[in-house]
Write an enzyme that holds these catalytic residues in place. Structure first.
Site, PDB file in Angstrom:
ATOM      1  N   HIS A 112       0.822  -1.231   0.000  1.00  0.00           N
ATOM      2  CA  HIS A 112       0.000   0.000   0.000  1.00  0.00           C
ATOM      3  C   HIS A 112       0.850   1.273   0.000  1.00  0.00           C
ATOM      4  O   HIS A 112       0.317   2.367  -0.217  1.00  0.00           O
ATOM      5  CB  HIS A 112      -0.927   0.031   1.221  1.00  0.00           C
ATOM      6  CG  HIS A 112      -1.997  -1.022   1.206  1.00  0.00           C
ATOM      7  ND1 HIS A 112      -2.885  -1.155   0.164  1.00  0.00           N
ATOM      8  CD2 HIS A 112      -2.312  -2.004   2.090  1.00  0.00           C
ATOM      9  CE1 HIS A 112      -3.708  -2.170   0.415  1.00  0.00           C
ATOM     10  NE2 HIS A 112      -3.376  -2.704   1.576  1.00  0.00           N
ATOM     11  N   HIS A 154      -6.289  -7.173  -0.865  1.00  0.00           N
ATOM     12  CA  HIS A 154      -6.453  -5.732  -1.091  1.00  0.00           C
ATOM     13  C   HIS A 154      -5.585  -5.278  -2.266  1.00  0.00           C
ATOM     14  O   HIS A 154      -4.461  -5.751  -2.439  1.00  0.00           O
ATOM     15  CB  HIS A 154      -6.037  -4.942   0.154  1.00  0.00           C
ATOM     16  CG  HIS A 154      -6.816  -5.301   1.371  1.00  0.00           C
ATOM     17  ND1 HIS A 154      -6.379  -6.226   2.296  1.00  0.00           N
ATOM     18  CD2 HIS A 154      -8.024  -4.865   1.814  1.00  0.00           C
ATOM     19  CE1 HIS A 154      -7.283  -6.335   3.263  1.00  0.00           C
ATOM     20  NE2 HIS A 154      -8.291  -5.524   2.998  1.00  0.00           N
TER      21      HIS A 154
END
Lengths: 344, 344
Positions: free
Chosen positions: A161, A199
């Protein structure tokens, strides 16, 4: 397959995150890496070795220099404010309508300036853990570079991320991106990154979005419904030189093995066509049906099959640990992928 | 001077905010407005009257329609998730490197999509309070439009941090911006907004940054050191048609009356030169030395002097309540400004 691991990750402990209206203990906790390491040792898949220290200049090849330097002083700056709160956490962000071109002087401003959520926070041992995770990724990359078929970087904190100058989602330095860049700098021409975390790997995408020397494939929960919400749509195919080298496969809540595997096969075909020198796998196992914060339905028996299919690409392969939060099952599932690869 | 006030603000109560690493009870609480109203009644400055309902289309003149509609359904969407947390709060934001052009479907994504911090949250009564605050601003604006020298919109929640499609900093609908636009739509040619809240009015600036029919002057703590950190620098002078119509006066921590007043005089000269039809004052009293979250050093005796100097501009003047958190002193200081104006 060698596993690279450092106990220094354990210093990143006791931190919290903002989720669903309350500050809660971080789902991304030390037990995760310890359970995986124990399972590696138990199954005898290969030796667990310590990382070698690397120059942070290698991180600055994909991250803004000021960002990396701030990671190193965030905790001290926070402490200097004399706060009661035991965790340094941002609370305001340069989102829509605000300027992201003037770094503030105050630590609260800087924390937000370099973040997109309140999920990558600092305690006393965080920076040391970040550095050990970075060293872990590059030590594993150098094994693959020197001829080993594969290596497993048991990174913690994770990285996918983290963008060129943003932390968030438990991530600070983007270990997979740093490793890919290191391999290119050491002579590789093309790297594929396959991100199979539940994710979307928004940070990795942002870092390589305008480049053709890194192919990025993400299989993940649809950002219309799931974190990180603001990247990972199917229409994001890269820009400029990078056009056509970014592939997103957003999938709905409840996705099961049959559909997930179908997409993995599409990804395998794309990787084979690109013919990279090395494959980097951003390995998350939060696709597991028992994961506490995710909504896919893979079962433990499927993880070895993932490893086996990745092995069939016949590429030097670097596995970099990302997410996965069902701590009891995380060892079985991660080692499942790796042993499937070894047997494949 | 009439005060417009609605008890419906009290429904926005029991909410929290993320600040300095912990979730704390909101500093922006119902007592604020109640203490001001009590002080108004006590001093007999003028009648306190209820707002008249206005069409939300008037809010959409300065806010994105989807944003305003989301404000109306955020709480129900949050409740539908069956969360334990009593306050709907965003936790991930479309900051640097992320897309702000695709609204997610999920409430957690939408809360972040329309926010820049976790400081404008929802409880059951929030939307009703937002609407009453909007009605309060427009009812006060219509008094000034119909010939009264001044009016005081006792708005709660406040508005000046809310941008065209972002909430944050306790603000949802930008009451001052909505009022300024309403006055223009009703025939005014030019409006000046003087924002004397301690914090920069980033939302108001964003809304009018490319327009010449609204002059905006902000006197506030330097965003290098203070919230909102990412807007409010001196070099932000407007863009396009708006170039030269935005004036920021960032001041350092510890600023006292002498310096603050000097800047107010500069602001007065700029307003006089612009010669607006109406002056809108975004009135915050968190410049007060006793404010719990601010660092200027104005004293209660200075607030009447502010009102007096504003009165000397001889303009129809609409006061719109923004911040100020030293709840015991807030009544004295706000009514100090207004009575100074009345006597000036």
């Amino acid at each position: 397959m060698k596993t690279i691991y450092s106990p220094r990750h354990k210093g990143h402990s006791g931190h919290t995150e903002l989720a669903e209206g309350v500050v809660v203990p971080g789902f991304e906790k030390p037990e995760r890496a310890e359970i995986i390491r124990a399972r590696m040792e138990e199954t005898g898949l290969g030796p667990v070795v310590a990382p070698v220290s690397h120059d942070l200049a290698r991180a600055k090849r994909v991250h803004d220099a000021g960002y990396v330097e701030f990671l190193g002083r965030a905790w001290e700056m926070w402490r200097a404010e004399g706060r009661d709160a035991p965790v340094a956490m941002p609370f305001v962000f340069p989102a829509r309508g605000l300027r992201a071109d003037v770094p503030p002087d105050h630590v609260d401003g800087l924390l937000g300036y370099y973040s997109f959520d309140a999920g990558a926070n600092f305690v006393a041992g965080t920076w040391d853990a970040i550095q050990s995770s970075f060293d872990t990724a590059l030590t594993a990359a150098s094994l693959v570079h020197s001829g080993e078929r594969s290596a497993f970087a048991l990174c913690r904190p994770p990285g996918h991320h983290a963008g060129s100058m943003t932390m968030g989602g438990y991530c600070y330095i983007n270990n997979a991106a740093v490793a890919a860049q290191w391999l290119l700098d050491e002579g590789a021409n093309r790297i594929s990154i396959l991100d199979i975390d539940y994710h979307h790997g928004n940070g990795t995408q942002e870092i390589f979005y305008r480049r053709s020397d890194v192919q990025l494939i993400n299989i993940h929960a649809d950002p219309k419904e799931e974190y990180p919400y603001f990247l990972g749509h199917a229409d994001e195919e890269g820009e400029g030189d990078g056009e056509g080298f970014n592939h997103n496969y957003p999938l709905p809540f409840g996705t099961e093995w049959a559909r997930w595997c179908e997409v993995l096969e599409e990804a395998r075909a794309k990787i084979a066509a690109y013919a990279p020198d090395v494959l980097v796998v951003s390995l998350g196992v939060d696709t597991y049906e028992g994961d506490p914060i995710s909504k896919f339905r893979l079962q433990s028996e499927h993880y070895p099959q993932i490893g086996e299919r990745i092995a069939r690409l016949n590429l030097p392969t670097l596995f970099v640990m990302e997410g996965g939060y069902a701590v009891e099952a995380i060892g079985v599932n991660v080692v499942g992928v790796l042993s499937g690869f070894e047997g494949g």
